[in-house]
Scaffold this active site. Structure first.
Site, PDB file in Angstrom:
ATOM      1  N   SER A 125      -7.999  -5.175  -0.900  1.00 50.99           N
ATOM      2  CA  SER A 125      -7.354  -5.670   0.319  1.00 50.99           C
ATOM      3  C   SER A 125      -5.950  -5.130   0.506  1.00 50.99           C
ATOM      4  O   SER A 125      -5.247  -5.549   1.418  1.00 50.99           O
ATOM      5  CB  SER A 125      -7.301  -7.204   0.284  1.00 50.99           C
ATOM      6  OG  SER A 125      -8.598  -7.733   0.257  1.00 50.99           O
ATOM      7  N   GLY A 126      -5.524  -4.233  -0.394  1.00 49.69           N
ATOM      8  CA  GLY A 126      -4.169  -3.700  -0.271  1.00 49.69           C
ATOM      9  C   GLY A 126      -3.279  -4.064  -1.446  1.00 49.69           C
ATOM     10  O   GLY A 126      -2.046  -3.998  -1.355  1.00 49.69           O
ATOM     11  N   THR A 186      -2.774  -2.507  -4.304  1.00 50.88           N
ATOM     12  CA  THR A 186      -2.002  -1.377  -4.839  1.00 50.88           C
ATOM     13  C   THR A 186      -0.742  -1.165  -4.003  1.00 50.88           C
ATOM     14  O   THR A 186       0.345  -0.930  -4.529  1.00 50.88           O
ATOM     15  CB  THR A 186      -2.868  -0.091  -4.799  1.00 50.88           C
ATOM     16  OG1 THR A 186      -4.180  -0.404  -5.274  1.00 50.88           O
ATOM     17  CG2 THR A 186      -2.269   1.013  -5.633  1.00 50.88           C
ATOM     18  N   HIS A 218      -6.213 -11.665  -8.918  1.00 51.94           N
ATOM     19  CA  HIS A 218      -7.186 -11.847  -7.828  1.00 51.94           C
ATOM     20  C   HIS A 218      -7.740 -13.283  -7.833  1.00 51.94           C
ATOM     21  O   HIS A 218      -8.600 -13.620  -7.019  1.00 51.94           O
ATOM     22  CB  HIS A 218      -8.375 -10.894  -8.003  1.00 51.94           C
ATOM     23  CG  HIS A 218      -8.062  -9.446  -7.778  1.00 51.94           C
ATOM     24  ND1 HIS A 218      -7.337  -8.989  -6.710  1.00 51.94           N
ATOM     25  CD2 HIS A 218      -8.430  -8.340  -8.474  1.00 51.94           C
ATOM     26  CE1 HIS A 218      -7.265  -7.654  -6.776  1.00 51.94           C
ATOM     27  NE2 HIS A 218      -7.909  -7.249  -7.832  1.00 51.94           N
ATOM     28  N   ARG A 277      -8.181   5.834  -1.174  1.00 55.75           N
ATOM     29  CA  ARG A 277      -9.344   6.457  -0.549  1.00 55.75           C
ATOM     30  C   ARG A 277      -8.965   6.964   0.825  1.00 55.75           C
ATOM     31  O   ARG A 277      -8.715   8.132   1.032  1.00 55.75           O
ATOM     32  CB  ARG A 277     -10.510   5.469  -0.500  1.00 55.75           C
ATOM     33  CG  ARG A 277     -11.840   6.087  -0.095  1.00 55.75           C
ATOM     34  CD  ARG A 277     -12.916   5.029  -0.025  1.00 55.75           C
ATOM     35  NE  ARG A 277     -12.664   4.043   1.036  1.00 55.75           N
ATOM     36  CZ  ARG A 277     -13.154   4.126   2.271  1.00 55.75           C
ATOM     37  NH1 ARG A 277     -13.949   5.105   2.610  1.00 55.75           N
ATOM     38  NH2 ARG A 277     -12.869   3.196   3.169  1.00 55.75           N
TER      39      ARG A 277
HETATM   40  P1  A3P Z   1      -9.796   2.086   1.604  1.00 52.23           P
HETATM   41  O1  A3P Z   1     -10.899   2.097   0.583  1.00 52.23           O
HETATM   42  O2  A3P Z   1     -10.198   1.466   2.898  1.00 52.23           O
HETATM   43  O3  A3P Z   1      -9.151   3.407   1.788  1.00 52.23           O
HETATM   44  P2  A3P Z   1      -6.694  -2.434  -3.506  1.00 52.23           P
HETATM   45  O4  A3P Z   1      -5.378  -1.792  -3.696  1.00 52.23           O
HETATM   46  O5  A3P Z   1      -6.623  -3.907  -3.257  1.00 52.23           O
HETATM   47  O6  A3P Z   1      -7.664  -2.048  -4.573  1.00 52.23           O
HETATM   48  O7  A3P Z   1      -7.238  -1.882  -2.115  1.00 52.23           O
HETATM   49  C1  A3P Z   1      -7.598  -0.529  -2.001  1.00 52.23           C
HETATM   50  C2  A3P Z   1      -7.510  -0.153  -0.554  1.00 52.23           C
HETATM   51  O8  A3P Z   1      -6.140   0.009  -0.167  1.00 52.23           O
HETATM   52  C3  A3P Z   1      -8.157   1.197  -0.314  1.00 52.23           C
HETATM   53  O9  A3P Z   1      -8.642   1.133   1.026  1.00 52.23           O
HETATM   54  C4  A3P Z   1      -6.995   2.136  -0.485  1.00 52.23           C
HETATM   55  O10 A3P Z   1      -7.183   3.404   0.090  1.00 52.23           O
HETATM   56  C5  A3P Z   1      -5.914   1.349   0.244  1.00 52.23           C
HETATM   57  N1  A3P Z   1      -4.551   1.720  -0.156  1.00 52.23           N
HETATM   58  C6  A3P Z   1      -4.084   2.055  -1.374  1.00 52.23           C
HETATM   59  N2  A3P Z   1      -2.770   2.327  -1.328  1.00 52.23           N
HETATM   60  C7  A3P Z   1      -2.386   2.171  -0.041  1.00 52.23           C
HETATM   61  C8  A3P Z   1      -1.124   2.323   0.647  1.00 52.23           C
HETATM   62  N3  A3P Z   1      -0.039   2.704   0.003  1.00 52.23           N
HETATM   63  N4  A3P Z   1      -1.111   2.066   1.965  1.00 52.23           N
HETATM   64  C9  A3P Z   1      -2.224   1.688   2.626  1.00 52.23           C
HETATM   65  N5  A3P Z   1      -3.436   1.535   2.039  1.00 52.23           N
HETATM   66  C10 A3P Z   1      -3.521   1.768   0.713  1.00 52.23           C
END
Ligand code: A3P
Length: 318
Positions: free
Chosen positions: A68-69, A71, A130, A284
């Site tokens: 959900s964002g 990272t 989480h 991704r």
């Molecule tokens: P997508 O798979 O839709 O690209 P988490 O960090 O909770 O594991 O979530 C991963 C999702 O956040 C992935 O989404 C990833 O690409 C996106 N993500 C990672 N870093 C990001 C950033 N700095 N800004 C926006 N989205 C990011």
């Protein structure tokens, strides 16, 4: 005193026998503990985290449903809080993955160790989880520490998670089809699910205790990152000074933590997280609405109906 891991493990083996269970997307078992579906090892880790974690008032706990964002939030919170310690051009983020700078409590620290040494963490400690709001340790609920939650549109979250796991298909991970997985999430069955319960738990807490819990949305952050960076800094007690604003620090932090920047850093292109996931799998596409490339309008409508019902009256929508 902490029970030895073995003892806790036996106790939890017994507990697992009495929990509702379902099959996960990869055929392994999910258990429903305190209303939340999870793999057995994370039920174990959650209990260990609940029993042993001692929060400090200065702690910052970053919370989210997976994919959900998290990272992004880790990168932002770390950089905002430590901006006087490290000049941005020498940010540890440039050489260290966000998941290493801000470890997960249950996924990393309490998974195998009931008493990880958290005393050496620089203050304020920034840690992530989480675990749903209702399952947070009392020590977090009863202390004055800060909690930040990031929520994301459940359809995008689903596709993000699906693509994340599909990347491991070569490692003998036999996933059900996207249609079957979707069916399961509409019934609330997925790791850390139901997603609406997870989101609502933190949403309500943020409404009731706005000084303790900040609720962010991935989509809002994509739309106006500067505003969200400022809100986050205010909430965490380290607002930007007028000088900083004039010097463009807010823009610089937003840029440093942006998807395009983090994704292209050597450290995030190579290497692995300690759970075995490659660092690059956390970056991704980073867009809003990617579900449209994978789900039919009728699938989306189905989830929208579920959400409408589950979130009704909360004031929250996606
Ligand atoms: P997508 O798979 O839709 O690209 P988490 O960090 O909770 O594991 O979530 C991963 C999702 O956040 C992935 O989404 C990833 O690409 C996106 N993500 C990672 N870093 C990001 C950033 N700095 N800004 C926006 N989205 C990011």
């Amino acid at each position: 005193a902490a029970a030895p891991v073995e003892e806790l493990s036996n106790e939890i083996q017994e507990l697992l026998l009495n929990l509702p269970t379902e099959k996960n997307w990869d055929g392994t078992s999910l258990y429903q503990y305190q209303g939340c579906w999870n793999r057995s090892q994370y039920v174990f880790a959650t209990i260990s985290f609940q029993r042993h974690f001692q929060a400090k008032e200065s702690d910052i706990i970053l919370t989210s449903f997976p994919k959900s964002g998290t990272t992004w939030l880790k990168a932002l919170a770390f950089t905002i809080v430590n901006r006087s310690r490290y000049p941005l051009e020498n940010s540890p983020l440039i050489t260290t993955p966000p998941h290493q700078l801000v470890p997960f409590l249950e996924v990393d620290l309490y998974l195998k160790n009931q008493s990880p040494n958290l005393e050496d963490f620089p203050n304020p400690r920034i840690l992530a989880t989480h675990v749903p709001y209702a399952s947070l340790p009392n020590s977090i609920l009863n202390s004055d520490c800060h909690i930040v939650y990031v929520a994301r549109n459940p359809l995008d979250q689903f596709i993000s998670h699906w693509k994340f796991l599909s990347g491991f298909q070569d490692q003998n991970m036999n996933l059900v089809s996207v249609v079957e997985a979707f069916e399961m999430i509409c019934n609330g069955v997925q790791s850390y699910g139901p997603i609406w319960e997870h989101i609502l738990g933190y949403w309500k807490a943020s409404q009731e205790q706005p000084e303790k819990v900040l609720f962010l949305k991935y989509e809002d952050m994509k739309e106006d990152i500067k505003l969200n960076v400022k809100n986050l800094a205010n909430f965490l007690g380290c607002p930007f000074t007028e000088d900083e604003e004039r010097q463009g620090v807010v823009e610089e932090i937003s840029k440093l933590c942006s998807f395009d920047n983090l994704k292209t850093l050597e450290v995030n292109k190579n290497g692995k997280h300690r759970t075995g996931f490659r660092n690059d799998t956390f970056f991704r596409k980073g867009t809003v609405g990617d579900w449209r490339n994978y789900l039919t309008p009728s699938m989306a409508e189905r989830m929208e109906k579920v959400l409408e019902e589950k979130l009704s009256g909360s004031g929250l929508s996606f």
